[in-house]
Structures are given as C-alpha cells and as structure tokens.
Design an enzyme around this catalytic site. Structure first.
Site, PDB file in Angstrom:
ATOM      1  N   GLU A  91      34.048  -1.796  -7.039  1.00 32.07           N
ATOM      2  CA  GLU A  91      33.951  -2.064  -6.074  1.00 32.07           C
ATOM      3  C   GLU A  91      33.273  -3.484  -5.758  1.00 32.07           C
ATOM      4  OE1 GLU A  91      33.545   1.674  -3.703  1.00 32.07           O
ATOM      5  OE2 GLU A  91      33.202   0.419  -2.513  1.00 32.07           O
ATOM      6  N   CYS A 104      29.724  -8.789  -1.022  1.00 33.46           N
ATOM      7  CA  CYS A 104      29.199  -7.962  -2.298  1.00 33.46           C
ATOM      8  C   CYS A 104      29.313  -7.510  -3.716  1.00 33.46           C
ATOM      9  CB  CYS A 104      29.168  -6.853  -0.900  1.00 33.46           C
ATOM     10  SG  CYS A 104      27.728  -5.492  -1.937  1.00 33.46           S
ATOM     11  N   CYS A 111      26.305   4.177 -11.942  1.00 41.93           N
ATOM     12  CA  CYS A 111      24.283   4.117 -11.882  1.00 41.93           C
ATOM     13  C   CYS A 111      24.415   4.951 -12.206  1.00 41.93           C
ATOM     14  CB  CYS A 111      24.262   3.460 -10.041  1.00 41.93           C
ATOM     15  SG  CYS A 111      22.394   2.795  -9.670  1.00 41.93           S
ATOM     16  N   CYS A 115      20.033   8.346  -6.623  1.00 41.75           N
ATOM     17  CA  CYS A 115      19.351   8.124  -5.575  1.00 41.75           C
ATOM     18  C   CYS A 115      20.262   9.203  -4.925  1.00 41.75           C
ATOM     19  CB  CYS A 115      20.022   6.414  -4.685  1.00 41.75           C
ATOM     20  SG  CYS A 115      18.630   5.249  -5.269  1.00 41.75           S
ATOM     21  N   CYS A 118      23.666   8.419  -1.955  1.00 39.07           N
ATOM     22  CA  CYS A 118      24.468   7.574  -2.753  1.00 39.07           C
ATOM     23  C   CYS A 118      25.780   7.571  -3.955  1.00 39.07           C
ATOM     24  CB  CYS A 118      23.869   6.543  -3.812  1.00 39.07           C
ATOM     25  SG  CYS A 118      25.014   4.491  -4.800  1.00 39.07           S
ATOM     26  N   CYS A 332      29.087   3.215  -0.511  1.00 36.11           N
ATOM     27  CA  CYS A 332      28.521   2.635  -0.960  1.00 36.11           C
ATOM     28  C   CYS A 332      29.184   3.486  -2.600  1.00 36.11           C
ATOM     29  CB  CYS A 332      27.344   1.800  -1.302  1.00 36.11           C
ATOM     30  SG  CYS A 332      26.875   1.815   0.582  1.00 36.11           S
TER      31      CYS A 332
HETATM   32  N1  SAH Z   1      20.577  -0.121  -6.837  1.00 31.94           N
HETATM   33  C1  SAH Z   1      20.098  -1.156  -5.758  1.00 31.94           C
HETATM   34  C2  SAH Z   1      21.977  -1.672  -5.156  1.00 31.94           C
HETATM   35  C3  SAH Z   1      22.736  -1.180  -5.029  1.00 31.94           C
HETATM   36  S1  SAH Z   1      22.172  -0.384  -3.383  1.00 31.94           S
HETATM   37  C4  SAH Z   1      19.727  -0.702  -5.159  1.00 31.94           C
HETATM   38  O1  SAH Z   1      19.029   0.459  -4.750  1.00 31.94           O
HETATM   39  O2  SAH Z   1      19.105  -1.465  -3.873  1.00 31.94           O
HETATM   40  C5  SAH Z   1      22.436  -0.879  -2.223  1.00 31.94           C
HETATM   41  C6  SAH Z   1      21.635  -0.855  -1.032  1.00 31.94           C
HETATM   42  O3  SAH Z   1      22.191   0.474  -0.417  1.00 31.94           O
HETATM   43  C7  SAH Z   1      20.081   0.423  -1.346  1.00 31.94           C
HETATM   44  O4  SAH Z   1      19.596  -0.093   0.174  1.00 31.94           O
HETATM   45  C8  SAH Z   1      20.891   1.226  -1.856  1.00 31.94           C
HETATM   46  O5  SAH Z   1      20.142   2.472  -1.177  1.00 31.94           O
HETATM   47  C9  SAH Z   1      21.784   1.697  -0.086  1.00 31.94           C
HETATM   48  N2  SAH Z   1      22.857   3.004  -0.133  1.00 31.94           N
HETATM   49  C10 SAH Z   1      23.360   3.662  -1.088  1.00 31.94           C
HETATM   50  N3  SAH Z   1      24.110   4.439  -0.546  1.00 31.94           N
HETATM   51  C11 SAH Z   1      23.749   4.255   1.019  1.00 31.94           C
HETATM   52  C12 SAH Z   1      24.826   5.314   1.825  1.00 31.94           C
HETATM   53  N4  SAH Z   1      25.470   6.167   1.488  1.00 31.94           N
HETATM   54  N5  SAH Z   1      23.886   5.178   3.159  1.00 31.94           N
HETATM   55  C13 SAH Z   1      23.372   4.267   3.206  1.00 31.94           C
HETATM   56  N6  SAH Z   1      22.853   3.113   2.134  1.00 31.94           N
HETATM   57  C14 SAH Z   1      23.431   3.237   1.098  1.00 31.94           C
END
Ligand code: SAH
Length: 345
Positions: A91, A104, A111, A115, A118, A332
């Site tokens: 994406e 982006c 991944c 988290c 995510c 995301c």
């Molecule tokens: N792995 C990297 C970059 C990818 S995620 C990182 O962790 O920074 C980019 C950002 O979006 C990160 O801050 C992540 O925690 C956040 N993110 C992911 N899923 C999300 C969601 N459902 N709502 C809000 N932020 C989210």
C-alpha cells in the site's frame, strides 16, 4: 546484487563496466531510471540496441503494477495498492498539501513488530522490500498521478529500521542529484524505536527527519501497545534521540496515537512532557484509527485538545495530525489486507 535499480551510481558504474560498456553509460542509464522514470530498456534511446538487449537479459527491471486505487472525494488523497513480482500486495498513499505532494511508502510486506492497534502487523512479516521496490512506489505514483512528488514519508507498512540496508540505498538514490533529487529535509523515516539503528541513522550524515512512535509515557503502558517496548526502554530511546539531535541538529518527531481510555489522559500528557523536557522535538498526536480486528476506540475530540493543551503548557511543540482522505481512510495496512482476503472489491 542483480537488481540494477537498487544500485547507487558508483555500483551501477561497476556493473556497466563489467558488461563491457564505458562508465558514462551508467550515468545515462541512471538518469533514465531515476530521473526520467523510464522502466523499459528499449525506450532508452541513447544506449545501443545491443546494450539494451544485454540489460534486459541480465537485469530485469522490477515488475510492479497498480491493482487498485482509492481516491478521496474530500481532499484528493489517493491510496494505491501495488502488486509486486511475486504477487505480494503493498500500500502507498499520495497526499496533496499546499506545500507540495507527499507520498507515504511501505518498507516491508507485512511487519513483525506486533503493535496492538496496527493492521499491517496482523499477519506478521512476509518479506523485506528492496530499495527498487521502495523507489518504484514513488516513481509510479508520480507517473500515474502526473503530480511532482516533493516529500516522502517512510511510514507505510513495515518497520524501516528492520530493513536498514535497503532503506539507506533508497534514501541515497531518491535524494541524489542525478535522480529525483528530493530534498533530504523533505523526507521522514518513522521507527517504532529500534535503538541501535537510531544511533546508526544519526551517524549517516543525512538531513532526514526521524520520527519515533512513542504512544505511551511509561514502559509499562508502552508494553501493552508495542511489544518492542520489552526490548528497549523509553529511557534508552530518548537517550538515542538526544544523540540524534546532537549529531544532526535536527529535531525529532514523536508520534503518539491517542487511544480512548488507554493513553489519552491529562496525566499521561504531563508525564510525556516531563520525558521530553530539554529535547529538541515535536509531538504529532494521531487520533487512533480503529481497526476491525481490535476494539481500540479513538479518543474524544475534547480529550485530544486537553492532551495538546497540557503539552503546550510545558512548552512542548505539538500538532494534531490532520486526517487526510477521511472517506477512504481504512486504517494503515487494512486495505492491503482486505484486498488479499478478497474483502475489498
Ligand atoms: N514501523 C514504523 C512505521 C510505520 S507505522 C513505526 O512504528 O513508526 C506509522 C505510524 O502509524 C506509527 O506511529 C504507528 O504506530 C502508527 N499507526 C499504526 N496503526 C495505526 C492506527 N490504527 N491508528 C493510528 N496510528 C497508527
């Protein structure tokens, strides 16, 4: 390395010489690929037919095609789903701002960071992307949209510091004078906080912005949201960030996704302000984007404002992330996942 598009110019020169051609041919080739964005050797008119043939046999170019596009009716934000040579889907997003167009990109297929909120991590890591696959996301979007891309954020699916070598090759090529020449200052790399790589990144001599996903003011809370917190403490992350600021002179961005009832109280904001005191930084508050597989809820507007005000009271720079493409804003990684499972048609 048989992937020609992932090679920086000096490597490309070696490869071209090995093929029996003069060094300057590498510059021409590099310009076709990275400046003119031509992905068919046969269109490279200043290279001999024999050399073009040899290139296509020895170095097939990455095959990436657009499989789906979602355009926001509100602000033109466009999400692209691209299919890679092996059938994997990634994406990428184009966001249009007054100051320019920002793309982006994803750095991995899936991944492994896990988290909690995510969608990109739900099926784990499938594989790393090559530098050329990262470049192609930008190139194709510029090509397909007809818009000049001026900013790049490595904030899509994946953990860029878990694919460090390709990330660095990508950054060098995309910022090079002979390529798209995107300003280093217009690039942001976002990490969940892999501390040793923050030190490495600080030493690269780049003017790229570092964003760190913090999301909690204590290790205990952070562990509930981000498994990486078991490996590196907030204290270690902040020490590395201080080092980054000293080395690069650039401020660090902290991303903080606000989850209702989890990390969004004024007390949490106060604790966060205490942690960041004296560090050249900026906090980006992101109202969490709920994903269907988990029951996290976005904080109320009022709590978000209160959180922001509290940080400001302690002189911390803070902004609330503008939600782009609200109408197409599957969280995301969610679109890619839906597409794979045949959900989004
Ligand atoms: N792995 C990297 C970059 C990818 S995620 C990182 O962790 O920074 C980019 C950002 O979006 C990160 O801050 C992540 O925690 C956040 N993110 C992911 N899923 C999300 C969601 N459902 N709502 C809000 N932020 C989210």
């Amino acid at each position: 390395m048989s992937d020609l598009m992932s090679m920086p110019l000096h490597k490309l020169m070696e490869a071209v010489e090995e093929m029996g051609e003069k060094k300057f041919r590498a510059k021409q080739l590099y310009s076709w690929l990275h400046e003119k964005l031509i992905f068919d050797y046969h269109e490279m008119s200043n290279l001999s037919a024999a050399f073009r043939q040899q290139l296509s046999e020895q170095y097939p170019l990455p095959v990436i095609k657009e499989v789906k596009r979602y355009v926001s009716k509100l602000d033109g934000t466009t999400k692209y789903l691209f299919e890679l040579f092996d059938g994997n889907i990634i994406e990428s997003v184009l966001m249009k701002y007054k100051h320019g167009n920002s793309v982006c990109i994803s750095s991995q297929v899936g991944c492994r960071m896990g988290c909690a909120f995510c969608a990109s991590t739900l099926d784990g890591l499938l594989r790393n992307l090559s530098a050329s696959e990262m470049l192609m996301q930008v190139y194709l979007i510029q090509h397909l949209s007809g818009e000049r891309v001026s900013n790049v954020v490595v904030m899509g699916t994946g953990e860029p510091f878990d694919n460090y070598e390709s990330l660095m090759a990508f950054l060098h090529i995309i910022t090079s004078e002979q390529g798209l020449h995107i300003s280093q200052r217009n690039i942001t790399v976002s990490t969940c906080g892999i501390v040793p790589r923050i030190y490495d990144f600080a030493k690269e001599g780049l003017s790229v912005t570092l964003a760190v996903s913090l999301h909690a003011p204590t290790d205990e809370m952070r562990k509930r949201l981000m498994p990486i917190a078991y490996q590196y403490s907030i204290e270690e992350i902040l020490k590395a960030c201080h080092y980054f600021v000293e080395e690069t002179g650039r401020r660090v961005t902290f991303e903080y996704s606000l989850v209702k009832g989890e990390n969004d109280s004024e007390e949490h904001a106060r604790l966060l302000a205490g942690l960041l005191k004296g560090l050249l930084c900026h906090v980006n508050l992101i109202p969490v984007n709920p994903i269907s597989e988990r029951d996290y809820v976005q904080s109320e507007r009022e709590s978000i404002e209160k959180f922001k005000n509290m940080l400001e009271k302690y002189q911390i720079n803070v902004t609330i992330r503008r939600e782009m493409g609200r109408d197409i804003a599957a969280a995301c990684g969610q679109l890619r996942r839906d597409f794979k499972q045949g959900g989004t048609q």
